[in-house]
Each structure stands twice: as C-alpha cells, then as structure tokens.
Write a protein that holds these residues in place. Structure first.
Motif, PDB file in Angstrom:
ATOM      1  N   LEU A 224       0.835  -1.209   0.000  1.00  0.00           N
ATOM      2  CA  LEU A 224       0.000   0.000   0.000  1.00  0.00           C
ATOM      3  C   LEU A 224       0.868   1.256   0.000  1.00  0.00           C
ATOM      4  CD1 LEU A 224      -2.813  -0.965   2.558  1.00  0.00           C
ATOM      5  CD2 LEU A 224      -2.995  -0.799   0.071  1.00  0.00           C
ATOM      6  N   VAL A 225       1.912   1.251   0.845  1.00  0.00           N
ATOM      7  CA  VAL A 225       2.748   2.454   0.968  1.00  0.00           C
ATOM      8  C   VAL A 225       3.657   2.616  -0.253  1.00  0.00           C
ATOM      9  CG1 VAL A 225       4.558   3.569   2.350  1.00  0.00           C
ATOM     10  CG2 VAL A 225       2.718   2.328   3.500  1.00  0.00           C
ATOM     11  N   ASN A 226       4.389   1.543  -0.592  1.00  0.00           N
ATOM     12  CA  ASN A 226       5.458   1.683  -1.594  1.00  0.00           C
ATOM     13  C   ASN A 226       4.981   1.616  -3.037  1.00  0.00           C
ATOM     14  OD1 ASN A 226       7.150   1.799   0.566  1.00  0.00           O
ATOM     15  ND2 ASN A 226       8.014  -0.229   0.317  1.00  0.00           N
TER      16      ASN A 226
ATOM     17  N   GLY B  97       9.501 -10.003  12.662  1.00  0.00           N
ATOM     18  CA  GLY B  97      10.094 -10.526  11.425  1.00  0.00           C
ATOM     19  C   GLY B  97      10.645  -9.357  10.614  1.00  0.00           C
ATOM     20  N   ASP B  98      11.483  -9.662   9.629  1.00  0.00           N
ATOM     21  CA  ASP B  98      12.151  -8.580   8.885  1.00  0.00           C
ATOM     22  C   ASP B  98      11.175  -7.601   8.234  1.00  0.00           C
ATOM     23  OD1 ASP B  98      14.940  -9.080   9.287  1.00  0.00           O
ATOM     24  OD2 ASP B  98      14.613 -10.942   8.219  1.00  0.00           O
ATOM     25  N   ILE B  99      10.072  -8.119   7.705  1.00  0.00           N
ATOM     26  CA  ILE B  99       9.153  -7.194   7.022  1.00  0.00           C
ATOM     27  C   ILE B  99       8.519  -6.261   8.054  1.00  0.00           C
ATOM     28  CG2 ILE B  99       7.423  -7.026   5.202  1.00  0.00           C
ATOM     29  CD1 ILE B  99       7.506 -10.009   4.889  1.00  0.00           C
ATOM     30  N   GLY B 100       8.234  -6.773   9.257  1.00  0.00           N
ATOM     31  CA  GLY B 100       7.658  -5.938  10.313  1.00  0.00           C
ATOM     32  C   GLY B 100       8.630  -4.838  10.718  1.00  0.00           C
ATOM     33  N   LEU B 101       9.905  -5.192  10.849  1.00  0.00           N
ATOM     34  CA  LEU B 101      10.921  -4.207  11.241  1.00  0.00           C
ATOM     35  C   LEU B 101      11.061  -3.139  10.154  1.00  0.00           C
ATOM     36  CD1 LEU B 101      13.674  -6.637  12.633  1.00  0.00           C
ATOM     37  CD2 LEU B 101      11.889  -5.445  13.900  1.00  0.00           C
ATOM     38  N   ILE B 102      11.112  -3.600   8.920  1.00  0.00           N
ATOM     39  CA  ILE B 102      11.269  -2.671   7.792  1.00  0.00           C
ATOM     40  C   ILE B 102      10.042  -1.747   7.699  1.00  0.00           C
ATOM     41  CG2 ILE B 102      11.286  -2.617   5.242  1.00  0.00           C
ATOM     42  CD1 ILE B 102      13.216  -5.155   5.581  1.00  0.00           C
ATOM     43  N   MET B 103       8.863  -2.309   7.967  1.00  0.00           N
ATOM     44  CA  MET B 103       7.648  -1.493   7.886  1.00  0.00           C
ATOM     45  C   MET B 103       7.532  -0.525   9.057  1.00  0.00           C
ATOM     46  SD  MET B 103       6.402  -1.679   5.111  1.00  0.00           S
ATOM     47  CE  MET B 103       5.023  -0.590   5.427  1.00  0.00           C
TER      48      MET B 103
ATOM     49  N   CYS C 117       7.097   5.043   9.967  1.00  0.00           N
ATOM     50  CA  CYS C 117       7.614   6.191  10.709  1.00  0.00           C
ATOM     51  C   CYS C 117       8.025   7.301   9.724  1.00  0.00           C
ATOM     52  CB  CYS C 117       8.791   5.681  11.522  1.00  0.00           C
ATOM     53  SG  CYS C 117       9.453   6.828  12.657  1.00  0.00           S
ATOM     54  N   LEU C 118       8.733   6.902   8.650  1.00  0.00           N
ATOM     55  CA  LEU C 118       9.167   7.885   7.646  1.00  0.00           C
ATOM     56  C   LEU C 118       7.975   8.532   6.933  1.00  0.00           C
ATOM     57  CD1 LEU C 118      12.210   5.950   6.080  1.00  0.00           C
ATOM     58  CD2 LEU C 118      12.303   8.086   7.392  1.00  0.00           C
ATOM     59  N   GLU C 119       6.863   7.806   6.865  1.00  0.00           N
ATOM     60  CA  GLU C 119       5.659   8.339   6.198  1.00  0.00           C
ATOM     61  C   GLU C 119       4.780   9.131   7.156  1.00  0.00           C
ATOM     62  OE1 GLU C 119       4.918   8.432   3.005  1.00  0.00           O
ATOM     63  OE2 GLU C 119       6.817   7.422   2.596  1.00  0.00           O
ATOM     64  N   GLY C 120       5.252   9.331   8.400  1.00  0.00           N
ATOM     65  CA  GLY C 120       4.506  10.167   9.344  1.00  0.00           C
ATOM     66  C   GLY C 120       3.481   9.408  10.171  1.00  0.00           C
TER      67      GLY C 120
END
Ligand SMILES: Cc1cc2nc3c(=O)[nH]c(=O)nc-3n(C[C@H](O)[C@H](O)[C@H](O)COP(=O)(O)OP(=O)(O)OC[C@H]3O[C@@H](n4cnc5c(N)ncnc54)[C@H](O)[C@@H]3O)c2cc1C
Length: 424
Positions: free
Chosen positions: A149-151, A167-173, A178-181
C-alpha cells in the motif's frame, strides 16, 4: 477456444528465483516459458524500496526494484517468453511430462512441458493463524500488504500503528511507516528475542527510537468499523499470556509480521512431498523435488533472508531442470542429508549421489548460539566430509556452506549434519 503451447520446461513465478531459473535453463539450451500471475516480473522485490539487496551477488547495495530490473533486463535480452497476468488453475502429470491449464484475459492456454520449476515464493501468515480474538475491523494488515500500500500504491494505511511480530518485514515497515509520518507505538514480539536480522533491529528500530517489547503479544483487537485499539499481554516462557499483565493500547492500525509460509498449492496438487519444518518441497542439491521432473527454488522451498541465495537456488534449479527436460540424466541415487540436534532445518534434505554438483547446504540453528558452534557433515562410516566453526548462530540468520567436491555419498545411510555448540 483453448490455445496450446509447449516448452522443454515451464517456470512458475517470475520473482528473482524464477528469473534466475529461466535464464540458467535458457543458457543450457532449453526452450523455456515463464508463467507469472502479476503484470510485471520481480515478485516481492517490486515493493521493497529499501536497499540491502545484492551484496553477495553484485557486491552492491541495491534496492529491491533495482535488483529485479537487472534480472528482468537479462530475461528480455535472452528473448525468454513470459505469460504475464496468468494464473495456473490446474497442473497434472501427462506421460513423462506435465500439462498445465492457465487462465488469463485472453482465455485458457494449455501448456505441455517435460519439466517444471516451482518458483512461486511464499505468503504471509494472517491474524487467523495467530489466534487474535475480537472483531475484524478495517486497519489490520499483514506487513507485506502494508508495504504494498505504501510503496506501490502511495497510500498511508493509518495514523497510529502497532506492529505484532519482529520478522524482517515488520521491522522494515516500522521504519517505513515512521518515515511516512505514522506514529509507530512499538513492535511487540511473543518470543524472548527478535525474529528478524540483527541489522534490521538496529537500522529500523534503534535508529528511529521505536520500542521493541519482547515476550509480549496482542490478545485482542478492538473496534467495529476501524481498529480503535489492541489488548497487549506479557507471556511466560511457554508463550502463555500472564494473567494480570494485560494492557490496552489505542491505535488505528495493526500490522502483522508473524511469519511466512512457502506457497505450495501447486506442489501439493502434484503430490510433491513437503518438509514439515520448512513447509516447502524436500529437494536434492539440484533443487529437484522427490517428484521426478519437478524442481523448486527460492522462497517456495524455504524462506530465505537474502535474495542473492534465492537467485543462486534458481540458477541451480534452472540448469538442472534443463538437463532433465532435454534427457541428459534420468536415474537418481538419492541419499538423505539429515540435520541432527541443534538445527532448525537444513536444505537440501537429500543428496543425489549421481549428480556432479557439490551440495550447497542452507541451514538455520534452532536457538541463538552467541558463542558459536561447529557444524560438521559425517558419513555413516564416521568419516568427516566437512567441519567449520561459526562465530555465532541465530535462527533468523540463514547460513550456507558447500560440501567439498568428491565427497562420497554412495552410502545409503547418507550424511549426518552435526552441530556442536561452543562455550558450554
Ligand atoms: C519485506 C521484505 C524485505 C526483504 N528485504 C531483503 C533485503 O533487504 N535483502 C535481501 O537480500 N533480501 C530481502 N528479502 C528477501 C527477498 O526479497 C526474497 O527472499 C525474494 O524476493 C524471494 O524470491 P522468490 O522469487 O522466491 O519469491 P517472490 O519474490 O515472492 O516471487 C514469486 C513470484 O511467483 C509468482 N507466483 C506465485 N504463485 C504463482 C502461480 N500460481 N502462478 C504464477 N505465478 C505465481 C508471484 O506473483 C511472484 O511474482 C526481503 C523480503 C521481504 C518480503
């Protein structure tokens, strides 16, 4: 009207594994056809706009789309046909080959092939699979869906998010939101250690001051039309919620990063034996499953954390499938490669003693071993074919080694992989 096509081999999926398989098979002289259900090649990489891809293969830090574009360009330059937006509705054996029914907006196509490469990736576990109670309001997303949805869609999934699972996707998200406010309340993990790579914990949480709470889970989701909050609870060492530890947290978004499962509906319909731990097909070092003529690679076999090794397994599967389809070698001499105590799993699960390819073994330990461990491969007769010490082992970090060329596998008992923990 049904259109009919044939090829030496059909590759299912045009993610990094499928693209590597298709290119390697074409280089080996096979006529290849790729079937992809989406409108473009690249698989999950298309939505991974962060960098960190390709360090092993290219010695460069690429974004997911950059990595995928390189393979897609090679696929195009080699003139490999890809059927996009095409869904395989049925696959079955047909003599010593296979018949596939594919559906797309032009109608139905019947494909015949002598070999198949399953490169269908994996899917995310959902809230249903982790037993979260409560209603099913809008605002509950798997991490991969939130990422899409975001990217890809450019949408902001909510204002205040809780992330369940590290999991890695959770950490990355967590970082991406956060970067998207989006206000990210924290990442909550039921186990007593993170499930993702250490570098992702550092770069995605610590660098952004996002809290990580271990031994904590979401018990219930609140809200009827939209998520209004969740109930969190601490868990004991058997992962059971501790009574009295519950607390409510207001949020409008719950992102789940609770595991990935190899996508193997088609393997099941071909009765390909699966591994109970990896949930993918059991394979030999040529990525040949236990069903003759069916090869598998990438996340369809086991969930990889580095795309470089996904591509590596794809190239092996493609080359071996091409040889199989073109009648190069038929008789296999399979011996087991058994992972002993201390391993979560090891792939491949079999070695074909008749194959000239030295086996590359991918493995995970079943617990964190901070002082390291020695991994060995021993024949039933007791001779050590391989031994190497790792400084540290953690289940989230997949490790890899190649057995020396000329290792004798002829013994029916096969090879035993041993893991001896250091510092105990
Ligand atoms: C969020 C996230 C972050 C990651 N970060 C990193 C990183 O920083 N560095 C790194 O090296 N790796 C990273 N990885 C890992 C890497 O991206 C994956 O391991 C890799 O993309 C898996 O490749 P694959 O080809 O096996 O599967 P996929 O990329 O999932 O491709 C599978 C393809 O098969 C298609 N398909 C599925 N079923 C069918 C069917 N029935 N018919 C036709 N087509 C079908 C799908 O549409 C898809 O295109 C990350 C993965 C994720 C999910």
């Amino acid at each position: 009207m049904i259109e009919r096509k044939s090829a030496d081999l059909v590759v299912l999926g045009a993610g990094p594994a499928g693209m590597a398989a298709a290119c390697a098979a074409t280089e080996s002289g096979a006529a290849v056809l790729v079937v992809e259900r989406e409108e473009r090649a690249g698989g999950i990489l298309k939505q991974c706009v962060h960098d960190g891809f390709g360090l092993v293969r290219y010695g460069e830090k690429l974004t997911g789309p950059e990595y995928a574009l390189r393979d897609a360009a090679t696929l195009r330059a080699m003139g490999i046909p890809v059927m996009y937006d095409t869904f395989v509705s049925r696959v079955a054996r047909d003599g010593d080959g296979f018949i596939l029914h594919c559906v797309n907006r032009d109608g139905i196509t019947e494909l015949r092939a002598r070999a198949l490469v399953l490169a269908t990736g994996c899917r995310e576990r959902t809230d249903r699979q982790v037993f979260i109670h409560g209603d099913r309001p809008a605002g509950v997303y798997t991490a991969g869906l939130a990422q899409y949805l975001v990217n890809v869609q450019g949408l902001k999934p909510g204002r205040k998010a809780v992330i369940l699972g590290s999991g890695d996707i959770g950490l990355i998200m967590a970082r991406r939101l956060c970067l998207e406010g989006v206000e990210v309340e924290g990442v909550y993990e039921i186990k007593n250690e993170p499930s993702g790579l250490s570098r992702n914990v550092r770069q995605c949480l610590e660098d952004f001051s996002i809290p990580l709470e271990l031994s904590t889970t979401v018990l219930a989701v609140h809200g009827r039309r939209r998520v209004e909050g969740v109930t969190l609870a601490r868990v004991d060492d058997r992962l059971r919620p501790i009574p009295g530890s519950e607390r409510e947290l207001a949020c409008d978004t719950l992102v789940l990063s609770v595991g990935l499962i190899p996508e193997n509906e088609l393997a099941r319909s071909l009765e390909v034996p699966l591994d109970g731990v990896t949930r993918g097909p059991r394979v030999d070092q040529d990525m040949h499953t236990l069903a003759d003529g069916v090869f598998a690679c990438g996340n369809a076999v086991h969930v990889n954390d580095l795309v470089d090794y996904v591509s590596e397994s794809g190239a092996v599967a493609g080359e071996a499938a091409a040889a199989w389809a073109r009648g190069g070698r038929k008789a296999r001499s399979l011996v087991p490669l058994k992972a002993g105590p201390g391993f979560l799993y090891a792939v491949p699960q079999f070695v074909d003693a008749a194959s000239e390819r030295p086996p590359t073994v991918y493995f995970r330990s079943n617990s964190t071993m901070p002082d390291g461990a020695t991994v060995s491969a021993t024949t039933a007769g007791g001779s050590v074919a391989f031994s190497r010490r790792w400084q540290a082992l953690r289940p989230p970090e997949m490790e890899r080694f190649t057995l020396p060329a000329g290792t004798a596998f002829a013994d029916e008992a096969g090879l035993l992989l041993g893991l001896e923990r250091s510092g105990r």
